[in-house]
Design an enzyme around this catalytic site. Structure first.
Site, PDB file in Angstrom:
ATOM      1  N   VAL B  17      53.292  68.972  41.082  1.00  0.00           N
ATOM      2  CA  VAL B  17      52.237  69.412  40.173  1.00  0.00           C
ATOM      3  C   VAL B  17      52.551  68.992  38.732  1.00  0.00           C
ATOM      4  CG1 VAL B  17      51.007  71.410  39.223  1.00  0.00           C
ATOM      5  CG2 VAL B  17      51.611  71.347  41.653  1.00  0.00           C
ATOM      6  N   LYS B 107      52.134  81.734  42.139  1.00  0.00           N
ATOM      7  CA  LYS B 107      51.534  82.866  42.849  1.00  0.00           C
ATOM      8  C   LYS B 107      52.571  83.928  43.215  1.00  0.00           C
ATOM      9  CE  LYS B 107      51.779  80.101  46.977  1.00  0.00           C
ATOM     10  NZ  LYS B 107      51.849  78.786  46.358  1.00  0.00           N
ATOM     11  N   GLY B 136      44.408  76.766  44.509  1.00  0.00           N
ATOM     12  CA  GLY B 136      44.529  75.454  43.876  1.00  0.00           C
ATOM     13  C   GLY B 136      43.446  75.154  42.874  1.00  0.00           C
ATOM     14  N   GLU B 192      55.333  72.637  55.838  1.00  0.00           N
ATOM     15  CA  GLU B 192      56.694  72.354  55.426  1.00  0.00           C
ATOM     16  C   GLU B 192      57.640  72.465  56.629  1.00  0.00           C
ATOM     17  OE1 GLU B 192      57.923  74.250  51.715  1.00  0.00           O
ATOM     18  OE2 GLU B 192      55.815  74.624  51.307  1.00  0.00           O
ATOM     19  N   LYS B 207      48.549  85.643  47.262  1.00  0.00           N
ATOM     20  CA  LYS B 207      47.244  85.336  46.662  1.00  0.00           C
ATOM     21  C   LYS B 207      46.297  86.533  46.794  1.00  0.00           C
ATOM     22  CE  LYS B 207      47.915  80.445  47.666  1.00  0.00           C
ATOM     23  NZ  LYS B 207      47.797  79.433  48.756  1.00  0.00           N
ATOM     24  N   GLY B 306      48.047  70.866  46.662  1.00  0.00           N
ATOM     25  CA  GLY B 306      48.205  69.457  46.333  1.00  0.00           C
ATOM     26  C   GLY B 306      48.415  69.264  44.846  1.00  0.00           C
TER      27      GLY B 306
END
Lengths: 430, 430
Positions: B17, B107, B136, B192, B207, B306
């Site tokens: 990011v 978050k 996002g 992941e 979230k 992303g």
């Protein structure tokens, strides 16, 4: 943080939206106070017909003299929910002259005079907020001009008129024709007695102009928006759309040209694939699909009209404007720094779905194909159907400039083997 | 309006990011300047591994000493994209101590320590923005806390984790089992190596806590969120869902109780009807459905993760925070004035879809039905299938408190005619 002197609000107009704004301001006063950081008080309600009984509104607040209300000296924020150009425009200007920030739900006025109203607000150091002017309750103006302020929007494609979406959805789901679906929409209160503004795309075009300005940080006038209504869409078009795995929606499409040096804005019916998120927007719902460089594909969905949803958007703006007042600040004004020109419809690059009635004899397809080639339009698929000396040809093109496509259609009409062009529709969202 | 001294930004973290934030700040500097009203300059980049080559980032800006960067005296805004609790928490606190507003995408930290960080920001008269922490690029925090500030949110139901949505979408569309779909998600980079945080619902729960706080203007801690992962969802569950006209999604559901006096927050897999707008959210997309009193049903859709999408959200916040700095104002801080208690999962009112393996003999259905009745749970439908002495019962209940439903299941397990409870799933969105 909490101060006790209330912020005073003048409500200009008390129809379906205005009465709902007044109701929520009363019933949810404590929530608004907590969220603003100060109490907010309905200080006056300007109406045309003062004798009408308005439940929940203190008759002492009602006046027919909106100008006097704005000039009396204690108003902090005006909410304009009259609609139309005048007297709304003059009243908003008067508000700015008297240090009053404005929340408006007026798409027609914003689309026509947004630039001068923004300039007046900025000169006076005041706010002009108008979330409710586009897509009712759907948060769209704020996300586009604030959340995406660090991104670059390349494309906006939206269903921004609930009436026409209701009609098209009915035609799609029941096989009804346009008139039958319109009659049902009228009976259910989704269409007005005179549905022209909706079905001819004027309402959507006003919203398109506002959204294009925000999306591309440039000024887009109502006249810059190409507009085609949806009264010609037929049950046969829906049948063709289905064969292509598509449905038909009235879309507002705003695009940045590939070279980034210009933009286009248009409203017309179009086929979109059933897999596109906009295809599943049913009934009178609105939805706007935004493609941004970094964010990717976003969609905002919700009720695009109605008293309560519109009031929700107005009150969200009221909270923001009141908070700005308390902070002695203003929110983002008009952003038109890119000064991108708006290109005409002919420059739009898109695809066409064309149905032709042709003579059922050898050589017709070759003649038609030659016409497309002569205009530089490449054909994607052709479907030919013939019976009893009559035949039809359905041609779907590759992407080409709209001018080349309409030139092709004009030439096709002149071929003596082409008896008629049954329908032309753009194909989008692929 | 335009000033020439640039606003200086410290970038804390330069992973997927952070590097995208730095890239856009460089390539789109003119746009950011125009939108903020002043130039904005990347003044320092704090990283763990300074030797790593970072394309487009001036090596002279790179430091391993984030604290020194924040303390050097000229930073206006810090962007925290490190993630995790420490050192992010200490650095954000340090920023506030030095007059620096903060944009964070964190978050986990916001869910755990949001209240104290908000308090620190407010005390210092600074901003803490975190649009990127939830879903996002989808504008969600700003629309909920600003656009809907004049409305009352009663329900939020969202797909807020892209990894699990990708897995469930694969299972739905291909009939694959959980492990097979997870393997594909891992191979494609959607999951992941250790997918625990996603598949066990920890990410979604963080979230959910943040969203619940914003939606209901109250404080919801991570521990307040009921959490169930989706590793037990089977191909058989999808088959059952299809028979009901449903699909299965991992949902974060935040609800105001019917009496308005408490709220609930939960994350678990659930069946939802195919007609629900969330049912058609495919692949790794996120979407959040919001029901507000006046606005009605809204949905926000887009990429939930992303580098680029998250950077878009971070930069939108950066523009807002910079504009606030220039106006010497702050945006809305934490709003927790309602102080509504968070009720336990047992108080949630919902429906269950239960598959039981039962003995294929007379009286089983009566025994099962009695058990439901004893717990005050009303049955909507029962489907019975039998073969070779084995049988299965699928029961769908009416709405009942979750405690009554789980009590029913516990009692069913003890019946000697019930060989096993094959699956239990909540049914939502009707």
């Amino acid at each position: 943080m909490m101060r006790t002197r209330p912020l005073k609000v003048a409500l200009l107009g008390c129809g379906v939206v205005g009465s709902e704004v007044a109701r929520i301001m009363t019933t949810h006063a404590d929530d608004l106070t907590a969220r603003i950081g100060a109490p907010v008080e309905l200080a006056g309600v300007a109406v045309r017909r003062p004798s009408k009984v308005r439940e929940g509104i203190d008759p002492a607040l009602v006046t027919t003299d909106a100008t006097a209300l704005l000039k009396r000296g204690d108003i902090d924020v005006a909410i304009e929910v009259i609609g139309g150009i005048e007297p709304a425009r003059t009243l908003i200007t008067t508000a700015f002259e008297h240090g009053i920030s404005v929340v408006s739900a007026n798409k027609a006025l914003l689309a026509q005079d947004g630039a001068s109203l923004h300039a007046a607000a900025e000169q006076a150091g005041l706010d002009l907020y108008y979330e409710a002017a586009v897509a009712g309750a759907i948060p769209l103006v704020r996300p586009m001009r604030e959340s995406l302020a660090g991104d670059k929007i390349n494309r906006v494609m939206g269903i921004v008129n609930g009436t026409t979406n209701f009609i098209l959805d009915k035609m799609d789901s029941t096989g009804a024709g346009y008139q039958e679906a319109l009659d049902e929409a009228t009976a259910l209160g989704y269409a007005e007695a005179d549905p022209t503004a909706d079905v001819e795309g004027y309402d959507a075009a006003a919203k398109a102009a506002i959204l294009a300005g925000i999306a591309f940080h440039t000024r887009v006038r109502l006249d810059d928006v190409y507009r085609e209504g949806m009264t010609e869409v037929s049950a046969a078009d829906f049948a063709s759309a289905k064969r292509m795995g598509c449905t038909i929606k009235l879309l507002a499409i705003l695009e940045r040209a590939a070279d980034g040096e210009s933009v286009t804005a248009r409203v017309h019916p179009a086929m979109i694939p059933l897999s596109h998120p906009l295809a599943s927007v049913r009934e009178a719902y609105n939805a706007v699909f935004v493609e941004a460089e970094a964010a990717g594909r976003l969609m905002f969905y919700g009720p695009g009209a109605g008293g309560s949803p519109t009031a929700s958007a107005v009150l969200g703006d009221l909270v923001a404007v009141c908070r700005n007042k308390l902070a002695e600040a203003t929110g983002p004004g008009e952003s038109a720094y890119t000064q991108l020109p708006v290109s005409p419809m002919g420059d739009v690059v898109t695809r066409y779905h064309i149905s032709l009635d042709v003579a059922d004899k050898p050589g017709v397809l070759a003649q038609v194909a030659t016409t497309f080639a002569e205009h530089g339009v490449s054909i994607d698929t052709v479907r030919q159907q013939g019976k009893d000396g009559e035949a039809s040809l359905v041609v779907v093109t590759h992407r080409a400039p709209d001018a080349a496509l309409s030139g092709t259609v004009e030439a096709l009409r002149k071929l003596d083997t082409v008896r008629g062009v049954a329908s032309i529709m753009r194909v989008e969202g692929e």
